[in-house]
Design a protein around this motif. Structure first.
Motif, mmCIF file in Angstrom:
data_model
loop_
_atom_site.group_PDB
_atom_site.id
_atom_site.type_symbol
_atom_site.label_atom_id
_atom_site.label_comp_id
_atom_site.label_asym_id
_atom_site.label_seq_id
_atom_site.Cartn_x
_atom_site.Cartn_y
_atom_site.Cartn_z
ATOM 1 N N PRO A 134 -6.377 10.747 -10.632
ATOM 2 C CA PRO A 134 -5.596 11.807 -10.361
ATOM 3 C C PRO A 134 -5.138 11.609 -9.092
ATOM 4 O O PRO A 134 -5.487 11.236 -7.959
ATOM 5 C CB PRO A 134 -6.468 13.024 -10.508
ATOM 6 N N LEU A 135 -3.810 12.009 -8.826
ATOM 7 C CA LEU A 135 -3.157 11.950 -7.560
ATOM 8 C C LEU A 135 -3.282 13.062 -6.540
ATOM 9 O O LEU A 135 -3.838 14.007 -6.968
ATOM 10 C CB LEU A 135 -1.423 12.119 -7.941
ATOM 11 N N PRO A 136 -3.615 12.627 -5.399
ATOM 12 C CA PRO A 136 -4.533 13.645 -4.421
ATOM 13 C C PRO A 136 -3.245 14.783 -4.121
ATOM 14 O O PRO A 136 -2.002 14.796 -4.501
ATOM 15 C CB PRO A 136 -4.481 12.746 -3.074
ATOM 16 N N GLN A 137 -3.782 15.841 -3.465
ATOM 17 C CA GLN A 137 -2.937 16.954 -3.167
ATOM 18 C C GLN A 137 -2.458 16.612 -1.820
ATOM 19 O O GLN A 137 -2.951 17.178 -0.645
ATOM 20 C CB GLN A 137 -4.040 18.084 -3.041
ATOM 21 N N THR A 138 -1.351 16.004 -1.788
ATOM 22 C CA THR A 138 -0.618 15.604 -0.499
ATOM 23 C C THR A 138 0.956 15.609 -0.968
ATOM 24 O O THR A 138 1.226 15.382 -2.001
ATOM 25 C CB THR A 138 -1.180 14.499 -0.164
ATOM 26 N N ASP A 139 1.637 15.364 -0.003
ATOM 27 C CA ASP A 139 3.211 15.461 0.001
ATOM 28 C C ASP A 139 3.380 14.105 -0.557
ATOM 29 O O ASP A 139 4.800 14.210 -1.328
ATOM 30 C CB ASP A 139 3.783 15.946 1.226
ATOM 31 N N GLN A 140 3.049 13.195 -0.152
ATOM 32 C CA GLN A 140 3.379 11.883 -0.272
ATOM 33 C C GLN A 140 2.335 10.770 -0.196
ATOM 34 O O GLN A 140 1.466 10.815 0.528
ATOM 35 C CB GLN A 140 4.827 11.499 0.512
ATOM 36 N N ILE A 141 2.635 9.505 -1.045
ATOM 37 C CA ILE A 141 1.558 8.505 -0.556
ATOM 38 C C ILE A 141 2.528 7.264 -0.138
ATOM 39 O O ILE A 141 3.456 6.997 -0.825
ATOM 40 C CB ILE A 141 1.115 8.041 -1.978
ATOM 41 N N VAL A 142 1.944 6.953 0.998
ATOM 42 C CA VAL A 142 2.760 5.495 1.352
ATOM 43 C C VAL A 142 2.108 4.129 1.068
ATOM 44 O O VAL A 142 0.988 4.235 1.490
ATOM 45 C CB VAL A 142 2.823 5.619 3.052
ATOM 46 N N PHE A 143 2.748 3.406 0.419
ATOM 47 C CA PHE A 143 2.217 2.304 0.104
ATOM 48 C C PHE A 143 2.692 1.062 0.742
ATOM 49 O O PHE A 143 3.716 0.672 0.621
ATOM 50 C CB PHE A 143 2.457 1.673 -1.479
ATOM 51 N N LYS A 144 1.883 0.864 1.900
ATOM 52 C CA LYS A 144 2.450 -0.206 2.895
ATOM 53 C C LYS A 144 2.193 -2.031 2.003
ATOM 54 O O LYS A 144 1.281 -1.942 1.423
ATOM 55 C CB LYS A 144 1.241 -0.528 3.862
ATOM 56 N N ALA A 145 3.235 -2.350 2.022
ATOM 57 C CA ALA A 145 3.314 -3.746 1.300
ATOM 58 C C ALA A 145 3.584 -5.075 1.968
ATOM 59 O O ALA A 145 4.508 -4.899 3.272
ATOM 60 C CB ALA A 145 4.180 -3.481 0.236
ATOM 61 N N LEU A 146 3.041 -6.087 1.757
ATOM 62 C CA LEU A 146 3.303 -7.429 2.143
ATOM 63 C C LEU A 146 3.961 -8.293 1.440
ATOM 64 O O LEU A 146 3.352 -8.589 0.350
ATOM 65 C CB LEU A 146 1.982 -8.025 3.118
ATOM 66 N N GLN A 147 5.268 -9.110 1.864
ATOM 67 C CA GLN A 147 5.695 -9.945 0.922
ATOM 68 C C GLN A 147 5.492 -11.400 1.409
ATOM 69 O O GLN A 147 6.119 -11.647 2.697
ATOM 70 C CB GLN A 147 6.951 -9.459 0.604
ATOM 71 N N THR A 148 4.944 -12.247 0.676
ATOM 72 C CA THR A 148 5.071 -13.571 1.312
ATOM 73 C C THR A 148 5.886 -14.582 0.512
ATOM 74 O O THR A 148 5.908 -14.479 -0.671
ATOM 75 C CB THR A 148 3.336 -14.076 1.085
ATOM 76 N N TYR A 149 6.547 -15.449 1.224
ATOM 77 C CA TYR A 149 7.383 -16.272 0.689
ATOM 78 C C TYR A 149 6.944 -17.585 0.732
ATOM 79 O O TYR A 149 5.625 -17.815 1.562
ATOM 80 C CB TYR A 149 8.754 -16.484 1.856
ATOM 81 N N SER A 150 7.204 -18.853 0.095
ATOM 82 C CA SER A 150 6.846 -20.177 -0.063
ATOM 83 C C SER A 150 7.056 -20.690 1.333
ATOM 84 O O SER A 150 6.228 -21.858 1.546
ATOM 85 C CB SER A 150 7.545 -20.897 -1.287
ATOM 86 N N SER A 151 7.804 -20.467 2.157
ATOM 87 C CA SER A 151 7.881 -20.993 3.340
ATOM 88 C C SER A 151 6.919 -20.482 4.423
ATOM 89 O O SER A 151 6.680 -21.073 5.460
ATOM 90 C CB SER A 151 9.430 -20.586 3.947
ATOM 91 N N ILE A 158 6.126 -1.741 5.967
ATOM 92 C CA ILE A 158 5.120 -1.033 6.418
ATOM 93 C C ILE A 158 5.481 0.254 7.202
ATOM 94 O O ILE A 158 4.701 1.207 7.567
ATOM 95 C CB ILE A 158 4.039 -1.781 7.023
ATOM 96 N N ASP A 159 6.947 0.378 7.579
ATOM 97 C CA ASP A 159 7.600 1.386 8.296
ATOM 98 C C ASP A 159 7.572 2.842 7.404
ATOM 99 O O ASP A 159 7.891 2.631 6.480
ATOM 100 C CB ASP A 159 8.857 1.026 8.816
ATOM 101 N N GLU A 160 6.562 3.696 7.929
ATOM 102 C CA GLU A 160 6.710 4.738 7.414
ATOM 103 C C GLU A 160 7.749 5.831 7.706
ATOM 104 O O GLU A 160 8.531 5.600 8.841
ATOM 105 C CB GLU A 160 5.443 5.836 7.793
ATOM 106 N N PRO A 161 8.238 6.686 6.621
ATOM 107 C CA PRO A 161 9.606 7.362 6.796
ATOM 108 C C PRO A 161 9.552 8.406 8.178
ATOM 109 O O PRO A 161 8.386 9.020 8.241
ATOM 110 C CB PRO A 161 9.745 8.241 5.562
#
Length: 238
Positions: A134-151, A158-161
């Motif tokens: 179940p989704l929490p009782q909060t206004d938003q969920i921030v999913f910080k993500a890392l994208q890795t390239y073959s290089s 990861i910048d929060e609004p």
């Protein structure tokens, strides 16, 4: 000769107008979560959409952090062909109470890794589905993500609004509303169809195309004006 120059100038102006209008749409590509809204206390399926922003490298890995300060008891991933999904769990400071008892650990990170033939190539994107609840009782969920390239490059989404500021590398954000807040929205949806995340994306794409067409029309208008001016110019007499 002068007519040729006018024609070339008009075509150049049209091309410049289209490029200038299309650039913001291309520059705004980043990792997103779709849909970007859900209801507190409910279950939802979200899709992390990952575009490749490099011309000389492929995306080989995506890491998404699931916040544990407002934990989610159930997190499951949908298999993606050619990608291996792995999860990490963390001990919760405050256990979650469920119908089946207390949950003391929760998934805190999901990592997708591509095999040799399934990386996201330049000009392509991939989608990764996750079921949450179940989704929490909060206004938003921030999913910080890392994208890795073959290089070897790692782009940190990861910048929060922040109010009044546009983040350079914004993290995907899922906005949550209270159940009471959805009553009016449900009434409205019965009278008119609601826009989905994909239709919103299509609308944005349509806007970009419309702006490009407008730029082309402006450029052609400039070409017409130039040709008319040329025709009105008196020919030199002997």
């Amino acid at each position: 000769m002068r007519l040729t120059h006018v024609v070339r100038a008009g075509v150049a102006a049209a091309a410049a107008a289209i490029a200038a209008l299309a650039f913001p749409a291309m520059a705004g590509a980043h990792v997103t979560v779709n849909p970007n809204t859900a209801v507190q206390g409910g279950y939802t399926k979200v899709t992390f959409r990952v575009p490749n922003e490099r011309d000389d490298a492929s995306t080989t890995k995506l890491e998404v952090a699931i916040p544990t300060d407002k934990p989610i008891a159930s997190v499951s991933v949908k298999p993606v062909q050619g990608w291996t999904a792995a999860t990490e769990t963390s001990k919760l400071a405050t256990p979650i109470k469920t119908d089946d008892g207390e949950v003391t650990e929760a998934i805190s990170k999901v990592t997708w890794t591509a095999d040799a033939n399934s990386a996201i190539k330049p000009g392509q994107f991939q989608e990764f589905d996750v079921s949450l609840g179940p989704l929490p009782q909060t206004d938003q969920i921030v999913f910080k993500a890392l994208q890795t390239y073959s290089s070897g490059e790692v782009v940190r989404w990861i910048d929060e609004p922040a109010a009044g500021a546009e983040a350079e590398h914004p993290a995907p954000v899922l906005k949550l509303s209270k159940k009471a807040d959805t009553t009016a929205a449900s009434t409205t949806s019965s009278a008119a169809p609601a826009l989905t995340a994909d239709s919103g994306s299509s609308s944005n794409n349509g806007t970009a195309i419309g702006l490009g067409i407008a730029g082309l029309i402006l450029g052609l208008a400039g070409l017409v004006v130039g040709v008319l001016a040329y025709r009105r110019t008196p020919s030199p007499t002997a």
